[in-house]
Design a protein around this motif. Structure first.
Motif, PDB file in Angstrom:
ATOM      1  N   VAL A  50    -104.602 134.114  -3.131  1.00  0.00           N
ATOM      2  CA  VAL A  50    -105.429 135.328  -3.067  1.00  0.00           C
ATOM      3  C   VAL A  50    -106.882 134.957  -2.784  1.00  0.00           C
ATOM      4  N   ASP A  51    -107.665 135.970  -2.418  1.00  0.00           N
ATOM      5  CA  ASP A  51    -109.075 135.756  -2.109  1.00  0.00           C
ATOM      6  C   ASP A  51    -109.971 136.062  -3.300  1.00  0.00           C
ATOM      7  N   ARG A  52    -109.513 136.927  -4.196  1.00  0.00           N
ATOM      8  CA  ARG A  52    -110.331 137.276  -5.358  1.00  0.00           C
ATOM      9  C   ARG A  52    -109.425 137.511  -6.558  1.00  0.00           C
ATOM     10  N   ILE A  53    -109.836 137.005  -7.721  1.00  0.00           N
ATOM     11  CA  ILE A  53    -109.106 137.208  -8.979  1.00  0.00           C
ATOM     12  C   ILE A  53    -110.029 137.992  -9.914  1.00  0.00           C
ATOM     13  N   ILE A  54    -109.594 139.178 -10.339  1.00  0.00           N
ATOM     14  CA  ILE A  54    -110.404 140.015 -11.222  1.00  0.00           C
ATOM     15  C   ILE A  54    -109.744 140.047 -12.598  1.00  0.00           C
ATOM     16  N   LEU A  55    -110.453 139.509 -13.596  1.00  0.00           N
ATOM     17  CA  LEU A  55    -109.991 139.557 -14.985  1.00  0.00           C
ATOM     18  C   LEU A  55    -110.596 140.799 -15.643  1.00  0.00           C
ATOM     19  N   LEU A  56    -109.747 141.691 -16.125  1.00  0.00           N
ATOM     20  CA  LEU A  56    -110.233 142.920 -16.750  1.00  0.00           C
ATOM     21  C   LEU A  56    -110.162 142.823 -18.268  1.00  0.00           C
ATOM     22  N   PHE A  57    -111.237 143.279 -18.913  1.00  0.00           N
ATOM     23  CA  PHE A  57    -111.302 143.341 -20.375  1.00  0.00           C
ATOM     24  C   PHE A  57    -111.661 144.760 -20.791  1.00  0.00           C
ATOM     25  N   SER A 103    -105.582 136.772 -26.351  1.00  0.00           N
ATOM     26  CA  SER A 103    -104.338 136.305 -26.955  1.00  0.00           C
ATOM     27  C   SER A 103    -103.981 134.915 -26.431  1.00  0.00           C
ATOM     28  N   ASP A 104    -102.967 134.314 -27.066  1.00  0.00           N
ATOM     29  CA  ASP A 104    -102.522 132.980 -26.648  1.00  0.00           C
ATOM     30  C   ASP A 104    -102.021 132.999 -25.213  1.00  0.00           C
ATOM     31  N   GLU A 105    -101.272 134.066 -24.857  1.00  0.00           N
ATOM     32  CA  GLU A 105    -100.737 134.143 -23.493  1.00  0.00           C
ATOM     33  C   GLU A 105    -101.874 134.318 -22.484  1.00  0.00           C
ATOM     34  N   PHE A 106    -102.875 135.132 -22.824  1.00  0.00           N
ATOM     35  CA  PHE A 106    -104.015 135.335 -21.920  1.00  0.00           C
ATOM     36  C   PHE A 106    -104.804 134.037 -21.764  1.00  0.00           C
ATOM     37  N   SER A 107    -104.969 133.315 -22.863  1.00  0.00           N
ATOM     38  CA  SER A 107    -105.674 132.033 -22.807  1.00  0.00           C
ATOM     39  C   SER A 107    -104.931 131.048 -21.908  1.00  0.00           C
ATOM     40  N   GLU A 108    -103.599 131.027 -22.007  1.00  0.00           N
ATOM     41  CA  GLU A 108    -102.785 130.144 -21.175  1.00  0.00           C
ATOM     42  C   GLU A 108    -102.907 130.531 -19.704  1.00  0.00           C
ATOM     43  N   VAL A 109    -102.971 131.833 -19.447  1.00  0.00           N
ATOM     44  CA  VAL A 109    -103.100 132.318 -18.069  1.00  0.00           C
ATOM     45  C   VAL A 109    -104.437 131.897 -17.477  1.00  0.00           C
ATOM     46  N   ILE A 110    -105.528 132.065 -18.235  1.00  0.00           N
ATOM     47  CA  ILE A 110    -106.855 131.713 -17.731  1.00  0.00           C
ATOM     48  C   ILE A 110    -106.933 130.216 -17.444  1.00  0.00           C
ATOM     49  N   SER A 150    -116.372 134.125 -25.881  1.00  0.00           N
ATOM     50  CA  SER A 150    -114.928 133.884 -25.827  1.00  0.00           C
ATOM     51  C   SER A 150    -114.530 133.195 -24.529  1.00  0.00           C
ATOM     52  N   LEU A 151    -115.109 133.647 -23.414  1.00  0.00           N
ATOM     53  CA  LEU A 151    -114.780 133.033 -22.129  1.00  0.00           C
ATOM     54  C   LEU A 151    -115.287 131.598 -22.050  1.00  0.00           C
ATOM     55  N   GLY A 152    -116.443 131.343 -22.672  1.00  0.00           N
ATOM     56  CA  GLY A 152    -117.015 130.003 -22.643  1.00  0.00           C
ATOM     57  C   GLY A 152    -116.115 128.966 -23.289  1.00  0.00           C
ATOM     58  N   LYS A 153    -115.311 129.384 -24.272  1.00  0.00           N
ATOM     59  CA  LYS A 153    -114.403 128.445 -24.945  1.00  0.00           C
ATOM     60  C   LYS A 153    -113.176 128.124 -24.103  1.00  0.00           C
ATOM     61  N   ILE A 154    -112.819 129.035 -23.174  1.00  0.00           N
ATOM     62  CA  ILE A 154    -111.602 128.848 -22.385  1.00  0.00           C
ATOM     63  C   ILE A 154    -111.918 128.273 -21.010  1.00  0.00           C
ATOM     64  N   ILE A 155    -112.940 128.837 -20.344  1.00  0.00           N
ATOM     65  CA  ILE A 155    -113.338 128.349 -19.020  1.00  0.00           C
ATOM     66  C   ILE A 155    -114.382 127.263 -19.225  1.00  0.00           C
TER      67      ILE A 155
END
Length: 612
Positions: free
Chosen positions: A260-267, A275-282, A317-322
């Motif tokens: 894909v050309d763009r990935i949009i993460l919605l919150f 969640s654990d699954e969302f963290s695994e996805v990121i 929160s994003l800083g801990k995952i990305i």
């Protein structure tokens, strides 16, 4: 009696056979001629008979490609053709009509052989197909359930699409590719992955459990003329995430992320827990950070002070995952067509929505560049993979102790990474995930791995050094020749023209529809200052104007631009109207608006309009 047994011939035959055997040993084998002299793969480089004996029947033109091949000169046409072809391949650049065609040919001819030789597709990503180079830009929406992914698509295209379900519970249970089509309809996953016109054929590897949850919703829509949008199932949290989906959800998202050309993460502004699954996805989206944009949706439902806290918590929160030092771009807003619940931040939401729309609208224009960038990343990974596989092959014993050696090599894969990094000067960021590579190697038969083949790597290096550089030039040429490409229709047209465009009637646009000159209402105040600056013949000098203008504390670069805009008649002096205009532009800048590149018609002083 046979010929060999006839008298008088026995003594002469051995001499003839000796000469023929000598000729055979000095000339290249047919196989070597067919392979065009793979010198780097171990082919002998002994001098041929033709190189030792002068050929008087050969002209210069006979040894070139396409030259005449006569019976009198068979040696140059057969013995030297492999050398000349290889040399010509290095000298003559590849010629392409379009960037897409160039990418397709480079991949098939130069990168794909390296991938197949070292089993790249079993470890990383399936082979690319023609549809991957020709498809429209795609936008992937990812987020936990009830964050507004489907509503976001509905907001963009301003139209319901087949298979659309919206609700507070996890409603979208399928991957839905929303694409353009002549009529509304749904194409199920199993039919979709056998369609060569669609870029989804390799999704077949994820099996029926996934294909039963995959479909294409096609409909005629102007937005979908330029882009395609991928809606995904809501990511689960709590007890729900312990229920297996039946397929590798993170692996499917990683497959889409590569293409894909763009990935949009919605919150959702009310649900920031990751969640654990969302963290695994990121984490699965690693190496695609340049494509990721974050949207904080439903921000109109909370007060300004609370919104600031929510924004800070999201960034933390994003800083801990990305794990990157750069801050991810976050767009704040309410992306649907309903009235704002709390309109305090209306201007902020409008500006953020406009920025996000501009980013999405630029995708068709930058699609070729994105595909070029992805091919470069793939080539770098394929090279590293070749070094890893050949290193493992080199360390394996020929007969005994293969299993124990395999376990040792897998456990010490990190040391092999470091060795390859030192020997070939490769950046650590180019290596695949160590843990994932160790898991994949457990099921592989190391005895089937291939040794290092320098020619394949040299071909890819040549592609990166020369062919890609030429395609970069073609990308810019295509952009300049083609009309301005941008996503049109749907919500993108709502803010383009008319009084509801972003910033309309604000800043320098204030008074655009007024009959009277907008500066006139404050002109009496500016006139009082003007007449204290000792005007001569109704005008003040630049030095006197500067004394007043610097009181605004704006930088000289900004004041210089204001002077240029205000000096309408370009005489190096300001009359009372021009001085009032300069003060009006200072006020515009101090209120946080941008200055126009050229003076808008409604700001031209009335006397100067008559002059013009």
């Amino acid at each position: 009696m046979s010929v060999m047994e006839q008298p008088g011939t026995v003594t002469s035959r051995p001499r003839m056979f000796h000469s023929l055997s000598l000729l055979h040993s000095l000339s290249p084998s047919p196989k070597a001629d067919e392979e065009e002299g793979h010198v780097g793969s171990g082919t002998s480089s002994r001098p041929t008979l033709a190189s030792r004996l002068p050929n008087r029947n050969t002209c210069a033109s006979c040894s070139t490609k396409g030259g005449p091949k006569t019976a009198a000169s068979p040696v140059p046409g057969s013995m030297f053709s492999w050398v000349s072809k290889d040399a010509r391949r290095k000298k003559e650049p590849e010629l392409f009509q379009t960037v897409a065609e160039g990418l397709r040919q480079l991949y098939a001819q130069k990168l794909l052989p390296l991938e197949e030789h070292y089993r790249f597709h079993e470890f990383h990503s399936p082979a690319l197909e023609d549809a991957d180079f020709d498809n429209k830009p795609m936008v992937l929406l990812v987020g936990q359930y009830s964050t507004g992914k489907t509503t976001f698509i509905r907001h963009l295209i301003e139209q319901d699409f087949p298979g659309m379900r919206i609700g507070p519970e996890p409603t979208t249970d399928s991957f839905i590719a929303v694409m353009h089509g002549p009529t509304e309809g749904v194409v199920p996953g199993n039919a979709l992955v056998v369609d060569p016109r669609r870029p989804f054929r390799k999704l077949n590897a994820f099996g029926n459990a996934f294909l039963n949850r995959f479909m294409c919703a096609q409909l005629p829509n102007p937005v979908l003329d330029s882009i395609s949008i991928i809606d995904t199932p809501g990511i689960l949290s709590g007890e729900k995430q312990r229920i297996s989906r039946g397929y590798d959800f993170a692996a499917v998202l990683e497959w889409f992320a590569e293409r894909v050309d763009r990935i949009i993460l919605l919150f959702d502004a009310h649900k920031l827990d990751i969640s654990d699954e969302f963290s695994e996805v990121i984490k699965a989206l690693k190496n695609h950070e340049d494509k990721i944009r974050v949207v904080l949706n439903k921000a109109d439902q909370i007060e300004t002070q609370q919104l600031m806290r929510v924004y800070g918590a999201l960034m933390w929160s994003l800083g801990k995952i990305i794990n990157t030092p750069e801050v991810v771009r976050v767009y704040i807003g309410s992306f649907w067509s309903h009235p704002l619940l709390i309109p305090d931040n209306r201007k902020l939401f409008e500006a953020e929505e406009q920025d996000l729309f501009k980013d999405i609208q630029s995708l068709p224009r930058n699609a070729a560049l994105r595909k070029l960038n992805d091919l470069i990343k793939r080539a770098r990974l394929a090279k590293v993979h070749a070094y890893i596989i050949s290193s493992l092959k080199k360390e394996m014993p020929n007969v005994f102790g293969k299993e124990s050696k395999k376990k040792e090599l897998v456990n010490n894969l990190g040391e092999i990474y470091q060795k390859i990094e030192r020997e070939h000067q490769i950046s650590p960021g180019d290596f695949p995930s160590l843990r994932k590579m160790q898991e994949l190697l457990q099921t592989q038969d190391f005895s089937k791995f291939q040794a290092l083949k320098p020619k394949l790597l040299d071909t890819v290096d040549d592609m990166l050094a020369n062919d890609i550089a030429r395609l970069m030039v073609m990308v810019r040429q295509e952009e300049s020749l083609m009309p301005s490409q941008a996503v049109k229709g749907g919500a993108f047209d709502g803010t383009m023209n008319g009084p509801f465009g972003h910033g309309y009637g604000e800043g320098a646009g204030e008074g655009i529809d007024d009959v009277e000159w907008v500066v006139g209402k404050d002109k009496p105040t500016y006139d009082e200052i003007f007449y204290t600056l000792s005007p001569v013949n109704g005008k003040i000098t630049g030095a006197n104007a500067k004394k007043e203008m610097v009181k605004s504390k704006l930088p000289n670069t900004v004041l210089g631009k204001i002077w240029k805009l205000a000096d309408v008649d370009k005489d190096g002096l300001l009359d009372d109207e021009e001085f009032a205009l300069a003060n009006h532009l200072i006020k515009v800048k101090l209120e946080g608006h941008e200055l126009p590149a050229d003076l808008p018609p409604h700001l031209i002083p009335p006397s100067k309009r008559r002059h013009e």
